[in-house]
Every structure is written in structure tokens, then in C-alpha cells.
Design an enzyme around this catalytic site. Sequence first.
Site, PDB file in Angstrom:
ATOM      1  N   CYS A 177      -0.805   2.923 -10.838  1.00  0.00           N
ATOM      2  CA  CYS A 177      -1.679   2.010 -10.081  1.00  0.00           C
ATOM      3  C   CYS A 177      -3.169   2.220 -10.324  1.00  0.00           C
ATOM      4  CB  CYS A 177      -1.378   2.140  -8.597  1.00  0.00           C
ATOM      5  SG  CYS A 177       0.353   1.884  -8.240  1.00  0.00           S
ATOM      6  N   PHE A 230       0.834  -1.211   0.000  1.00  0.00           N
ATOM      7  CA  PHE A 230       0.000   0.000   0.000  1.00  0.00           C
ATOM      8  C   PHE A 230       0.866   1.257   0.000  1.00  0.00           C
ATOM      9  CE2 PHE A 230      -2.273  -3.466   2.143  1.00  0.00           C
ATOM     10  CZ  PHE A 230      -3.377  -3.565   1.306  1.00  0.00           C
TER      11      PHE A 230
HETATM   12  C1  UGA Z   1      -1.660   4.489  -4.860  1.00  0.00           C
HETATM   13  C2  UGA Z   1      -2.225   4.165  -3.464  1.00  0.00           C
HETATM   14  O1  UGA Z   1      -2.478   5.378  -2.774  1.00  0.00           O
HETATM   15  C3  UGA Z   1      -1.263   3.293  -2.670  1.00  0.00           C
HETATM   16  O2  UGA Z   1      -1.854   2.933  -1.439  1.00  0.00           O
HETATM   17  C4  UGA Z   1      -0.978   2.023  -3.467  1.00  0.00           C
HETATM   18  O3  UGA Z   1      -0.024   1.204  -2.807  1.00  0.00           O
HETATM   19  C5  UGA Z   1      -0.406   2.402  -4.819  1.00  0.00           C
HETATM   20  O4  UGA Z   1      -1.356   3.247  -5.519  1.00  0.00           O
HETATM   21  C6  UGA Z   1      -0.179   1.122  -5.593  1.00  0.00           C
HETATM   22  O5  UGA Z   1      -1.144   0.429  -5.892  1.00  0.00           O
HETATM   23  O6  UGA Z   1       1.000   0.759  -5.789  1.00  0.00           O
HETATM   24  P1  UGA Z   1       0.131   6.254  -5.809  1.00  0.00           P
HETATM   25  O7  UGA Z   1      -0.342   5.831  -7.157  1.00  0.00           O
HETATM   26  O8  UGA Z   1       1.588   6.320  -5.544  1.00  0.00           O
HETATM   27  O9  UGA Z   1      -0.467   5.267  -4.672  1.00  0.00           O
HETATM   28  O10 UGA Z   1      -0.414   7.712  -5.542  1.00  0.00           O
HETATM   29  P2  UGA Z   1      -1.649   8.390  -4.777  1.00  0.00           P
HETATM   30  O11 UGA Z   1      -1.106   9.318  -3.771  1.00  0.00           O
HETATM   31  O12 UGA Z   1      -2.626   7.411  -4.333  1.00  0.00           O
HETATM   32  O13 UGA Z   1      -2.267   9.281  -5.962  1.00  0.00           O
HETATM   33  C7  UGA Z   1      -2.797   8.684  -7.143  1.00  0.00           C
HETATM   34  C8  UGA Z   1      -3.375   9.745  -8.033  1.00  0.00           C
HETATM   35  O14 UGA Z   1      -4.564  10.302  -7.471  1.00  0.00           O
HETATM   36  C9  UGA Z   1      -2.459  10.936  -8.314  1.00  0.00           C
HETATM   37  O15 UGA Z   1      -2.535  11.260  -9.683  1.00  0.00           O
HETATM   38  C10 UGA Z   1      -3.032  12.061  -7.475  1.00  0.00           C
HETATM   39  O16 UGA Z   1      -2.790  13.337  -8.034  1.00  0.00           O
HETATM   40  C11 UGA Z   1      -4.512  11.715  -7.523  1.00  0.00           C
HETATM   41  N1  UGA Z   1      -5.259  12.250  -6.365  1.00  0.00           N
HETATM   42  C12 UGA Z   1      -5.007  11.806  -5.103  1.00  0.00           C
HETATM   43  C13 UGA Z   1      -6.280  13.190  -6.571  1.00  0.00           C
HETATM   44  O17 UGA Z   1      -6.554  13.606  -7.706  1.00  0.00           O
HETATM   45  N2  UGA Z   1      -6.992  13.650  -5.492  1.00  0.00           N
HETATM   46  C14 UGA Z   1      -6.740  13.224  -4.230  1.00  0.00           C
HETATM   47  O18 UGA Z   1      -7.446  13.685  -3.293  1.00  0.00           O
HETATM   48  C15 UGA Z   1      -5.725  12.281  -4.024  1.00  0.00           C
END
Ligand code: UGA
Length: 443
Positions: A260, A152
Site C-alpha cells: 500500500c 483502512f
Molecule cells: C496500511 C495502512 O496502515 C492501512 O490503514 C491501509 O488500509 C493499508 O495500508 C492499505 O492501504 O491497504 P499495511 O500496509 O498493512 O496498512 O501496514 P502498516 O501497519 O501501515 O505498515 C506499513 C509499513 O510501514 C510497514 O513496512 C511497517 O514496517 C512500516 N512502519 C509502520 C514503520 O516503519 N514505522 C512505523 O511506525 C509504522
Amino acid sequence: MNITIAGVGYVGLVTGVCLAELGHQVTCIDIEEEKIAMLQAGRSPIYEPGLETLLEQNLGCGRLQFTTDPHCAYKKADIVFIAVGTPERPDGTANLEYIQVAAKTIAQYITNDIIVCTKSTVPVGTNDQIKQIIESIKPPYLQVEVVSNPEFLREGSAILDFFHGDRIVIGTDRPEAAAVLEQIYLPLKTPIIKTDVKSAEMIKYASNAFLATKISFINEIAAICEKVGANIDEVAYGIGKDQRIGHNFLQAGIGYGGSCFPKDTKALVQIAGNVQHPFELLKSVIEVNNRQISLPVVRAKEILGSLKGKKVSLLGLAFKPDTDDVREAASLTIVKELLEEGAIVTAFDPIAIPNAQEVLGNSIEYTTDIRQALVDAEAAIITTEWEQIKHAPLEIYESYMKEPVIIDGRNCYSLKEVEKYPITYISVGRPAVTPKYTKNNSI
Ligand code: UGA
């Protein structure tokens, strides 16, 4: 414990380095010789805060090694973590080729009884397949247990997440195997959830799908806020105060990217479809996300008319801050759409330019200096909420752009601040700001 990590991608590398930091003897294996040579020299192929320091320390004290040789990697292993990629196939399903190769190689080279622990995100039932592959090849006198142990970690805060995670999921029907893994993770003091294998596999997909759903939900509310004149920041704060909802993942913007969410949401739609369950909710989540990504170019055209021959600066190439990863980044889609409209694009990013260049080549200009990106631009599109962008003084838009137009895909600035400048400002789910005076002539 002798631990081997198969696959030194993002997950494998962070896991290997952190397990070495916990005091284990860790060997990481990958087929990419260049990457392994780099790691042996103490350099990380990815940007991740804190990773290189831990890498150097653990290489230095001999707890961590990197190899391309399966004999060296598996001969004394007690536990093998599979962390190879499961990329998306054109139909959205997960490609399990690397998983199968890893399982075969493990079975061929092990010399001990081992626990094989799957960190890669794999469809429900894959760990049973891994077990079958290994059983069919390994020497009959060796015992192999296969455990699902999804990760995660978030890019940009993966080290922090490893040491301070919310939970560790261990999926196995064998209590002895679960006990060994519990022992490994014990120093972290992170709550451990023990499940059967299939539930563990499902927890991973359901977690990412739920977080993606929160993002698309807030983006839908943002779209309605724009139409009824409400402000998504206030709405998100208001609903997030309800502890059952919470504040996390309610940041409206141009949608989710990365390696992811886009991949895992599509894979879960496929997994559901395979068991005759059309996952309509998740299909809509994906659809909403695709729409969000195209918003900045739609807005730019609404304000500037044709984009042909106009300079547009793109602020941010990485899919999120604190990473150099551009996989499924909104920036890539936006650049493609801008170029199709005939715009001339200059992109700013503090660290993701080399990775973006591999995809975009010389089709756009690149700079690590925000000011340079803004010179004579007719619109600035913010795609990543880098600190360098959030803390950039608003004067620079006024000083360097023609008539400043900001299309902020990440709601980086406060509306009250922007109102003090001659800036046309369009963000997501918040009222547009139109300047009270223009840069060159007072209204
Ligand atoms: C995500 C999950 O959060 C991790 O728990 C998981 O382990 C990982 O995928 C995986 O499967 O390996 P990650 O892709 O690194 O992690 O990044 P996040 O922080 O989750 O953000 C993902 C996307 O959502 C980004 O583009 C971010 O800009 C966007 N986001 C996030 C939003 O648009 N709004 C938000 O409120 C949060």
C-alpha cells in the site's frame, strides 16, 4: 442483504468473510480458479490472524460462498463491493484495468437494482468512470449507484481493524445509497463519515500518504540523532506524548514497505502532478524511504569491509510481522544488494518463506530456525520485528555467530541489554554499541 465481493485478494477476502460474520449472505468472485477452490475448501490463501477460523465458520453455516462464475455471483446481488487490485504501473500511476473489467462484468450480469461500492484504492475520479462504464452496458431498467468506501485495514490485524476501525468513510451524493451502507455497518458501532465521492477517494490516499510521511519524518530525525548523539526512542516518546502528534507511526527503522504505502504515495504524486501540483513533500517522503532501505548494507560494509564470500543472516522476510506478505518488503531489496556485494545469505522467517522463494528462488538459503540462520554468520541484519526475533535471547548471537554483529533495522533490542554481551550493535537513530570484550578474547 445479498452481497457480492469482486476480487478475493487481501481486502476482498477479509471484507467478505467479516460481512458474512455480521450475518449477510456473501458471494465472493475471482478469476483465479485455484484460489477459489482453496477457499471453497476452507483454506485461506493468505496468512491473516483469525481469518481462517471465520472463513470455516461462515462457510459451514452457508453464509459465505466462493465462485468464478459471474452469473452466480451477480444474479441476486443487492450490493457489490469492488475489491480488485490496482497495481502500480511503471510510471507510478495506478493500473485500473481490473477495475474496468469488474465494472463491465457487473453491468453485464446484474438482475437487480444495485449499489456498487468501491473498496479498491483508486485515483480521484475513478468512481465516476466506473459509473459511466456500468451505465453504458447495464439494462436500462436497472438502477445502479456507485459509492466510494475505502478500506483502512492493516495486514496482520485486518480482522480486528474491520470490527474495531476508527472510521468508515462513505462517499456518495445519494443519501439513499449511503443509508443502505450505514445499515450494513451499523452493528460495528464504528463512526461513519459521509462525504462526496471525490473526497472519499482522496481520504484514502491522504491517510496513507500522511502515515508514510510520519515514518519518513521520524527516520530523518533518527538520522540526525545518530549524528548528534541523541536517541530516537527517547525523542519519539517525547514528541509522541504531545497529543497533537501521538505515538503511532513514529517507529524509526528501515522504512515502510507492503502493498500500500509505496504504491499509494507514488500514485498520489502522479494524481497531484496531473493537476499541475508538484507534491514536493511526498516526493521527499519517498526518497527518504528509499534511502532507509539501503542503510543495513551500507552499515554492514562499514563494519565488515567487503562482503564478498561472507555469510550474512537476514532476520525477517515479511514486510512487517504477522503477515506472510513480502510485497515491497525491505528484505527483498536488501537481499539483492547483499548478493551484488557477493555475500552469502541465509534468511529466517516464521511464515513468509514460500512467498519470498517465489521472488528470490534459490539465490539464498531459508530457514524457520533463527539459530540456524546465525551459524557462522559475520553479520545479522534484522528486517522484520517478529516476536520470535524480539524475544530471541541475545546469547544466541554470541553462541552461533563468528564475532557477533547485529544491524537492527527495526530497533528490536534495548541498548542496555545488548551492552551486556560481546555484540557490535547498530540500530536506527540510536548510539552504536561496541563490545567491551570480544567473543573469544577479553579486551
Ligand atoms: C496500511 C495502512 O496502515 C492501512 O490503514 C491501509 O488500509 C493499508 O495500508 C492499505 O492501504 O491497504 P499495511 O500496509 O498493512 O496498512 O501496514 P502498516 O501497519 O501501515 O505498515 C506499513 C509499513 O510501514 C510497514 O513496512 C511497517 O514496517 C512500516 N512502519 C509502520 C514503520 O516503519 N514505522 C512505523 O511506525 C509504522
